[in-house]
Design an enzyme around this catalytic site. Sequence first.
Site, PDB file in Angstrom:
ATOM      1  N   HIS A 297       5.328  20.402  84.433  1.00 31.33           N
ATOM      2  CA  HIS A 297       6.764  19.955  84.411  1.00 31.33           C
ATOM      3  C   HIS A 297       7.003  18.311  84.730  1.00 31.33           C
ATOM      4  O   HIS A 297       7.494  17.790  83.824  1.00 31.33           O
ATOM      5  CB  HIS A 297       7.687  20.867  85.504  1.00 31.33           C
ATOM      6  CG  HIS A 297       9.123  20.208  85.472  1.00 31.33           C
ATOM      7  ND1 HIS A 297       9.917  21.133  84.926  1.00 31.33           N
ATOM      8  CD2 HIS A 297       9.556  19.313  86.170  1.00 31.33           C
ATOM      9  CE1 HIS A 297      11.243  20.384  85.252  1.00 31.33           C
ATOM     10  NE2 HIS A 297      11.173  19.313  85.888  1.00 31.33           N
ATOM     11  N   GLU A 298       6.230  17.882  85.674  1.00 32.66           N
ATOM     12  CA  GLU A 298       6.351  16.568  85.836  1.00 32.66           C
ATOM     13  C   GLU A 298       5.781  15.808  84.998  1.00 32.66           C
ATOM     14  O   GLU A 298       5.764  14.528  84.555  1.00 32.66           O
ATOM     15  CB  GLU A 298       5.887  16.227  87.547  1.00 32.66           C
ATOM     16  CG  GLU A 298       6.757  17.012  88.395  1.00 32.66           C
ATOM     17  CD  GLU A 298       8.001  16.696  88.388  1.00 32.66           C
ATOM     18  OE1 GLU A 298       8.558  15.651  88.170  1.00 32.66           O
ATOM     19  OE2 GLU A 298       9.005  17.439  88.904  1.00 32.66           O
TER      20      GLU A 298
ATOM     21  N   HIS B 164       8.069  14.778  82.006  1.00 29.26           N
ATOM     22  CA  HIS B 164       8.603  13.668  82.401  1.00 29.26           C
ATOM     23  C   HIS B 164       8.008  12.481  82.182  1.00 29.26           C
ATOM     24  O   HIS B 164       8.516  11.493  81.556  1.00 29.26           O
ATOM     25  CB  HIS B 164       9.282  13.780  83.929  1.00 29.26           C
ATOM     26  CG  HIS B 164      10.301  14.615  84.162  1.00 29.26           C
ATOM     27  ND1 HIS B 164      11.583  14.692  83.536  1.00 29.26           N
ATOM     28  CD2 HIS B 164      10.481  15.699  85.125  1.00 29.26           C
ATOM     29  CE1 HIS B 164      12.447  15.541  84.098  1.00 29.26           C
ATOM     30  NE2 HIS B 164      11.705  16.207  85.048  1.00 29.26           N
TER      31      HIS B 164
ATOM     32  N   GLU C  21      15.067  15.883  81.192  1.00 25.35           N
ATOM     33  CA  GLU C  21      14.956  17.426  81.683  1.00 25.35           C
ATOM     34  C   GLU C  21      14.568  18.331  80.439  1.00 25.35           C
ATOM     35  O   GLU C  21      13.478  19.286  80.716  1.00 25.35           O
ATOM     36  CB  GLU C  21      15.837  17.925  82.400  1.00 25.35           C
ATOM     37  CG  GLU C  21      15.669  19.009  83.258  1.00 25.35           C
ATOM     38  CD  GLU C  21      14.627  18.917  84.343  1.00 25.35           C
ATOM     39  OE1 GLU C  21      14.508  17.569  84.705  1.00 25.35           O
ATOM     40  OE2 GLU C  21      13.984  19.916  84.972  1.00 25.35           O
TER      41      GLU C  21
HETATM   42 ZN   LIG Z   1      12.549  17.770  86.161  1.00 25.58          ZN
END
Ligand SMILES: [Zn+2]
Length: 506
Positions: free
Chosen positions: A270-271, A274, A300
Amino acid sequence: MDMNSLQEKLHAIDRECRHLERTIAILQWDQETYLPEAGVEERAEQLALLGSLAHERFASAETGRLLDGLGSSSDNPGGDEKLPPLERDFLKVMRRDYDREKKLPNEFVAEAARAEGLSTAAWSQARRNNDFASFLPHLCTMSELSRRRSVYWGYADNVYDGLLSIYEPGMDSDAVAAVFAPLRERLSILLKKISGAAQPDCSFLGKKYKTETQALFSEELMKRLGFNFDRGRIDISAHPFTTTLGSDDVRITTRYFPDNVLSGIFSTIHESGHAFYDMAMPPELRGTRLADGASMGIHESQSRLWENVIGRSHSFWEKFFPVLAGFFPEQLRFVTADNFYRAANCARPSLIRVDADEVSYSLHIILRFELERGLFSGTVKPEDLPKLWRAKMKEIIGVEPETDTKGVLQDIHWSMGSFGYFPSYALGNLYGLQFFSKLRNDIPDIDSRIAAGNFAPIHKWLFENIHKWGRRLDPPDLLKKVTGQSLSVEPFLEYIEKKYSGVYGI
Ligand SMILES: [Zn+2]
């Protein structure tokens, strides 16, 4: 002064402010990762000082004069029509940020920064000790500061909208509620159907997975996904986050639990999603305030696309299960890639947002959205939040936390005064699937590329369509440009209903 000198001076102010903002980000990153507990109060003072310096510099009369001189006004933010498109986009964003910042008095900015430092430290301790009462005074202060901030900025209908629109330009709470209604309805139906079906075998996830080995796997995974360790790093924090400290310094954090191997893996992916966005900013935007995500929701969309659409796909685990099994041969003996894929897509009512499956995740957000709306309309009192949290969890998701640590205290956002931020997570799911449907159209053999561990076409597509714009386009314009559509729940709901019928045979 001629146009060129005005532009140069304005860019110089922007650059200085970016340096100050990123210096603040370094201190915040340090606070979440390595700062000894006793250093917290002095750190709050440092953050307050730098925050007010950055604010003073940016919101100065000089910035206003330069913007005016370039023909930029609130009605015509892009300024003089003879300027090149990139410069006009820069002025548009600069004007918007300036108009907002200059409304906040210096003393308020310093007060808010100091309060935030103390509040996040208090939250962290309260969360550890399951002690909501010790955090309550900070929560009251932070919501009051947010209310004042929204009043300074000015808002159309209600205080909460003023806060929400910073994270999602062009959105208000009615628009969010309108998308959340069909989302809540169809996800609840799906979750109920799943609860009645046989659960896949997840017993191997309950074994002990050494956190040191998990960290080694995370680094290996990041490299294979395309994370450049010459331009970034990974550390551990209570709440995973990504921060950009420079054009070539993008850092992520994650967390590892010995009894929950999925948490560390998916936080890391997830990170990384980003980080890929921030790492891909094109040279012409670097160092300027355009080198950022179009909005929190669009940011996001990137992380959730990597985490879920790619990272929880069958093709992905065809490639990566053997790699993971190489790190944990004992724990994963007799497990297949298909078993692992199903286990990684178990959907069941759960307590923690960041560990939630794709079906219930948006329901966690809807709960927070309803509480935040109530908090700012006055129907919810801060001291009642733990009780209301438990009741709403039961109503929306069907489970109730035994402790506040697993309930109202689980997220850092409110301690930072980031009210209005949560909706962007669910909007990110919607944007993400709208983008991915287009990507799949453009690259029809995308699944076999993922199964081969070849992510270059995905990075290229995301750069060409999304990343290269930075903040130049607002979310509705970006969405239209990429997909030809406006915001819609359909691609996400179609994706999730199809995927979960497959996983559960329903
Ligand atoms: Zn996030």
